[in-house]
Write an enzyme that holds these catalytic residues in place. Structure first.
Site, PDB file in Angstrom:
ATOM      1  N   LEU A   8      -4.105   0.085   2.370  1.00 15.66           N
ATOM      2  CA  LEU A   8      -4.153   0.070   0.903  1.00 15.66           C
ATOM      3  C   LEU A   8      -4.561  -1.308   0.410  1.00 15.66           C
ATOM      4  CD1 LEU A   8      -1.015   2.165  -0.113  1.00 15.66           C
ATOM      5  CD2 LEU A   8      -3.281   2.898   0.707  1.00 15.66           C
ATOM      6  N   ALA A   9      -5.653  -1.332  -0.337  1.00 14.13           N
ATOM      7  CA  ALA A   9      -6.185  -2.624  -0.791  1.00 14.13           C
ATOM      8  C   ALA A   9      -6.876  -2.483  -2.138  1.00 14.13           C
ATOM      9  CB  ALA A   9      -7.159  -3.158   0.250  1.00 14.13           C
ATOM     10  N   ALA A  10      -6.345  -1.631  -2.997  1.00 17.00           N
ATOM     11  CA  ALA A  10      -7.013  -1.376  -4.272  1.00 17.00           C
ATOM     12  C   ALA A  10      -6.478  -2.239  -5.400  1.00 17.00           C
ATOM     13  CB  ALA A  10      -6.874   0.099  -4.644  1.00 17.00           C
ATOM     14  N   ARG A  15      -1.181 -11.580  -9.958  1.00 17.38           N
ATOM     15  CA  ARG A  15      -0.508 -12.879  -9.871  1.00 17.38           C
ATOM     16  C   ARG A  15      -1.290 -13.937  -9.078  1.00 17.38           C
ATOM     17  NH1 ARG A  15       5.313 -12.130  -7.953  1.00 17.38           N
ATOM     18  NH2 ARG A  15       4.658 -10.127  -7.084  1.00 17.38           N
ATOM     19  N   GLY A 104      -2.898  -3.986   2.678  1.00 21.87           N
ATOM     20  CA  GLY A 104      -3.880  -5.041   2.938  1.00 21.87           C
ATOM     21  C   GLY A 104      -3.363  -6.441   2.648  1.00 21.87           C
ATOM     22  N   ASP A 105      -2.274  -6.545   1.898  1.00 17.72           N
ATOM     23  CA  ASP A 105      -1.775  -7.873   1.537  1.00 17.72           C
ATOM     24  C   ASP A 105      -0.568  -8.288   2.379  1.00 17.72           C
ATOM     25  OD1 ASP A 105       0.189  -6.212   0.535  1.00 17.72           O
ATOM     26  OD2 ASP A 105       0.077  -6.924  -1.526  1.00 17.72           O
ATOM     27  N   LYS A 333     -26.546 -25.214  15.876  1.00 23.14           N
ATOM     28  CA  LYS A 333     -26.488 -23.865  15.300  1.00 23.14           C
ATOM     29  C   LYS A 333     -27.353 -22.926  16.111  1.00 23.14           C
ATOM     30  CE  LYS A 333     -29.264 -21.884  12.756  1.00 23.14           C
ATOM     31  NZ  LYS A 333     -30.283 -21.471  11.789  1.00 23.14           N
ATOM     32  N   TYR A 348     -29.620 -32.776  14.766  1.00 22.53           N
ATOM     33  CA  TYR A 348     -29.515 -31.388  14.329  1.00 22.53           C
ATOM     34  C   TYR A 348     -30.306 -30.525  15.306  1.00 22.53           C
ATOM     35  CZ  TYR A 348     -30.301 -26.940  12.179  1.00 22.53           C
ATOM     36  OH  TYR A 348     -30.369 -25.592  11.981  1.00 22.53           O
TER      37      TYR A 348
HETATM   38  C1  UD1 Z   1       5.835  -1.036  -2.716  1.00 22.45           C
HETATM   39  C2  UD1 Z   1       6.837   0.093  -2.413  1.00 22.45           C
HETATM   40  C3  UD1 Z   1       8.213  -0.517  -2.223  1.00 22.45           C
HETATM   41  C4  UD1 Z   1       8.198  -1.556  -1.134  1.00 22.45           C
HETATM   42  C5  UD1 Z   1       7.135  -2.618  -1.426  1.00 22.45           C
HETATM   43  C6  UD1 Z   1       6.977  -3.517  -0.250  1.00 22.45           C
HETATM   44  C7  UD1 Z   1       6.033   2.116  -3.541  1.00 22.45           C
HETATM   45  C8  UD1 Z   1       6.198   2.984  -4.730  1.00 22.45           C
HETATM   46  N1  UD1 Z   1       6.830   1.022  -3.495  1.00 22.45           N
HETATM   47  O1  UD1 Z   1       6.203  -1.574  -3.969  1.00 22.45           O
HETATM   48  O2  UD1 Z   1       9.140   0.490  -1.894  1.00 22.45           O
HETATM   49  O3  UD1 Z   1       9.458  -2.154  -0.997  1.00 22.45           O
HETATM   50  O4  UD1 Z   1       5.859  -1.984  -1.666  1.00 22.45           O
HETATM   51  O5  UD1 Z   1       6.108  -4.577  -0.570  1.00 22.45           O
HETATM   52  O6  UD1 Z   1       5.233   2.389  -2.673  1.00 22.45           O
HETATM   53  N2  UD1 Z   1      -1.903  -0.223  -4.055  1.00 22.45           N
HETATM   54  C9  UD1 Z   1      -3.079   0.472  -4.171  1.00 22.45           C
HETATM   55  N3  UD1 Z   1      -3.232   1.353  -5.181  1.00 22.45           N
HETATM   56  C10 UD1 Z   1      -2.259   1.584  -6.090  1.00 22.45           C
HETATM   57  C11 UD1 Z   1      -1.054   0.867  -5.969  1.00 22.45           C
HETATM   58  C12 UD1 Z   1      -0.890  -0.024  -4.938  1.00 22.45           C
HETATM   59  O7  UD1 Z   1      -3.988   0.283  -3.349  1.00 22.45           O
HETATM   60  O8  UD1 Z   1      -2.467   2.417  -6.973  1.00 22.45           O
HETATM   61  C13 UD1 Z   1      -1.730  -1.181  -2.961  1.00 22.45           C
HETATM   62  C14 UD1 Z   1      -1.585  -2.602  -3.467  1.00 22.45           C
HETATM   63  O9  UD1 Z   1      -2.853  -3.240  -3.513  1.00 22.45           O
HETATM   64  C15 UD1 Z   1      -0.669  -3.218  -2.424  1.00 22.45           C
HETATM   65  C16 UD1 Z   1       0.174  -2.055  -1.944  1.00 22.45           C
HETATM   66  O10 UD1 Z   1      -0.533  -0.891  -2.289  1.00 22.45           O
HETATM   67  O11 UD1 Z   1      -1.390  -3.717  -1.317  1.00 22.45           O
HETATM   68  C17 UD1 Z   1       1.563  -2.050  -2.547  1.00 22.45           C
HETATM   69  O12 UD1 Z   1       1.478  -1.917  -3.926  1.00 22.45           O
HETATM   70  P1  UD1 Z   1       2.429  -2.706  -4.908  1.00 22.45           P
HETATM   71  O13 UD1 Z   1       2.087  -2.346  -6.290  1.00 22.45           O
HETATM   72  O14 UD1 Z   1       2.473  -4.124  -4.546  1.00 22.45           O
HETATM   73  O15 UD1 Z   1       3.839  -2.002  -4.552  1.00 22.45           O
HETATM   74  P2  UD1 Z   1       5.269  -2.556  -4.842  1.00 22.45           P
HETATM   75  O16 UD1 Z   1       5.617  -2.316  -6.247  1.00 22.45           O
HETATM   76  O17 UD1 Z   1       5.389  -3.927  -4.336  1.00 22.45           O
HETATM   77 CA    CA Z   2       3.893  -5.725  -3.641  1.00 24.95          CA
END
Ligand code: UD1
Ligand code: CA
Length: 448
Positions: A8-10, A15, A104-105, A333, A348
């Protein structure tokens, strides 16, 4: 069991306060998303799907560079983690096996931890990666009973009793692909955020009589990056670990805190690295090589016994064979340098091949670029290139040939030949002295 990785990286990463999507900020020389992808790659997945949204164009390009086989699912609106996973459904059609969801993060997940989750899958329909949080804060809480996972409750939706739970959700989840998508189709948005929570699939699974469990890992592994300060802290953590691992592998690091390693830096036993040195991605250094201070290396290979630096720059495609010497203020290079060749000062060398035991004199430059095209320079074995030679590519210097210093070489030099391409020296006896006398007389006349 075949595995499909869903990364997941959307998210925008608000922040980070950046135009660059969060997952493309570099950590250890590579985009953040490359770390989760690498941990997943260790499981040899049959499918790799990255869900992109914010900055999808840039993310797609970066992902292709990391793994050309990875595919992109677009989530144009971020409606929650379950919605994100659902976007991968069309790409998973016909896939039979386990789906593993990563973020992804979250760069520090270890392959061993993912293995433990796959092992737990033998006995449970859904496996969630959890951790004991020092400060549970905004994390989802894992509600367990009798060793089974009952449900996950997001902090925003939790009661005080649930908030007191310290076992938290990392976000990593594993289930049979078809089951996962099926469970997700039942997820709604009746919660404090109005989002489709992936975490809701646990209660749904349990209601269907499927079992779910938790595999735990240290909190450090589940560390997610949300701010630039967290990114900097993660970088420091990565570097400290990578240096310690290199030392355990028998690498001597002199001034270790000043040595920057990349995600994939590979250094052999008894190699010596004298910091400060920066390793970009794609560097391998063989056992017994020496990298001296103030050098910068990326996309290159340094063989046994080679010495690089101080103040050397090895760019992508620099391949140094055994016992090659690259000295100060030398840039290499896309060049293969054969065994024992020396390029020791102020040069070079690009798009070239240097034969074994050749010596490239100080200030030599391969003029490889005509403003439009890049051209190749081929230097044979045991060649002596005189200092300050310009090699105007494409050009070939045969084995055991020589160039006179200061030459501008525009035509091939046959084997064993000496090429001199510069104006012949003229000597005028007494002329300097007469010239100075004239100048001094002019100055005296000026003063009056
Ligand atoms: C999520 C979990 C939480 C967990 C936490 C750990 C859910 C509802 N909650 O919360 O239980 O403790 O991660 O860090 O799953 N992303 C998408 N598309 C979206 C939403 C999110 O790609 O529509 C990706 C974000 O880029 C991120 C990851 O999913 O990489 C997590 O999303 P984020 O919104 O950070 O979730 P949390 O609220 O932190
Ligand atoms: Ca998060």
């Amino acid at each position: 069991m075949p595995i499909a990785l869903i990364v997941l990286a959307a998210g925008q990463g608000t922040r980070m306060n950046s135009d660059l999507p969060k997952v493309l900020h570099p950590l250890a020389g590579v985009p953040l998303v490359a770390h989760a992808m690498a941990a997943g790659a260790a499981l040899e997945p049959e499918q790799v799907i990255v869900v992109a949204g914010h900055g999808a164009g840039a993310v797609t390009k970066a992902v292709a560079a990391i793994n050309p086989e990875a595919r992109i699912a677009i989530q144009s609106e971020q409606k929650g983690t379950a919605h994100a996973v659902a976007q991968a459904a069309p790409l998973l059609e016909g896939f039979m096996g386990d789906a593993l969801v990563l973020y992804g993060d979250t760069p520090f997940i270890r392959p061993e931890t993912l293995d433990a989750m796959l092992a737990a899958r033998r006995d449970h329909a859904v496996v969630v990666l959890g951790f004991e949080a020092a400060t549970p804060g905004r994390y989802g809480r894992l509600i367990t009973a009798g060793g089974l996972l009952e449900r996950i409750v997001e902090a925003k939706d939790a009661t005080d009793a649930e908030l007191a739970v310290t076992l938290c959700n990392s976000g990593v989840i594993c289930a049979d692909s078809e089951t996962l998508l099926n469970l997700i189709s039942d997820v709604g948005t009746q919660n404090a955020s109005g989002e489709y929570y992936l975490t809701d699939i646990i209660a749904i699974a349990r209601a269907r009589g499927l079992s779910a469990t938790v595999v735990t890992c240290p909190e450090a592994e589940t560390l997610g990056i949300n701010t630039r300060a967290e990114l900097a802290a993660a970088e420091a953590l990565f570097q400290a670990r990578a240096r310690a691992l290199a030392q355990e592998d028998g690498v001597t690091l002199v001034n270790p805190d000043s040595i920057i390693l990349a995600q994939d830096t590979a250094i052999g036993r008894d190699a010596v690295v004298q910091g400060p040195v920066v390793f970009g991605p794609g560097v391998t250094v063989e056992s017994g090589a020496t990298i001296r201070p103030f050098s910068h290396l990326e996309g290159c290979h340094v063989s046994q016994g080679a010495v690089v630096g101080p103040f050397a720059r090895l760019r992508p495609g620099a391949e140094l064979a055994e016992d090659v010497h690259i000295g100060n203020f030398v840039e290499i290079k896309n060049t293969i340098v054969d065994q024992g060749a020396k390029i020791n000062h102020l040069s070079y060398i690009g798009d070239a091949h240097i034969g074994e035991a050749s010596n490239i004199g100080a200030g030599t430059i391969t003029c490889n670029y005509d403003g439009v095209f890049k051209h190749h320079t081929d230097i044979g074995a045991r060649v002596f290139i005189g200092s300050n030679t310009m090699l105007v590519a494409p050009v070939r210097i045969g084995d055991e040939a020589m160039t006179g210093s200061g030459s501008v070489i525009t035509a091939d030099v046959p084997e064993g030949a000496l090429a001199v391409a510069r104006a012949r020296q003229a000597v005028k006896p007494g002329l300097a002295r007469r010239f100075f006398e004239k100048l001094r007389a002019a100055k005296a006349a000026q003063k009056g």
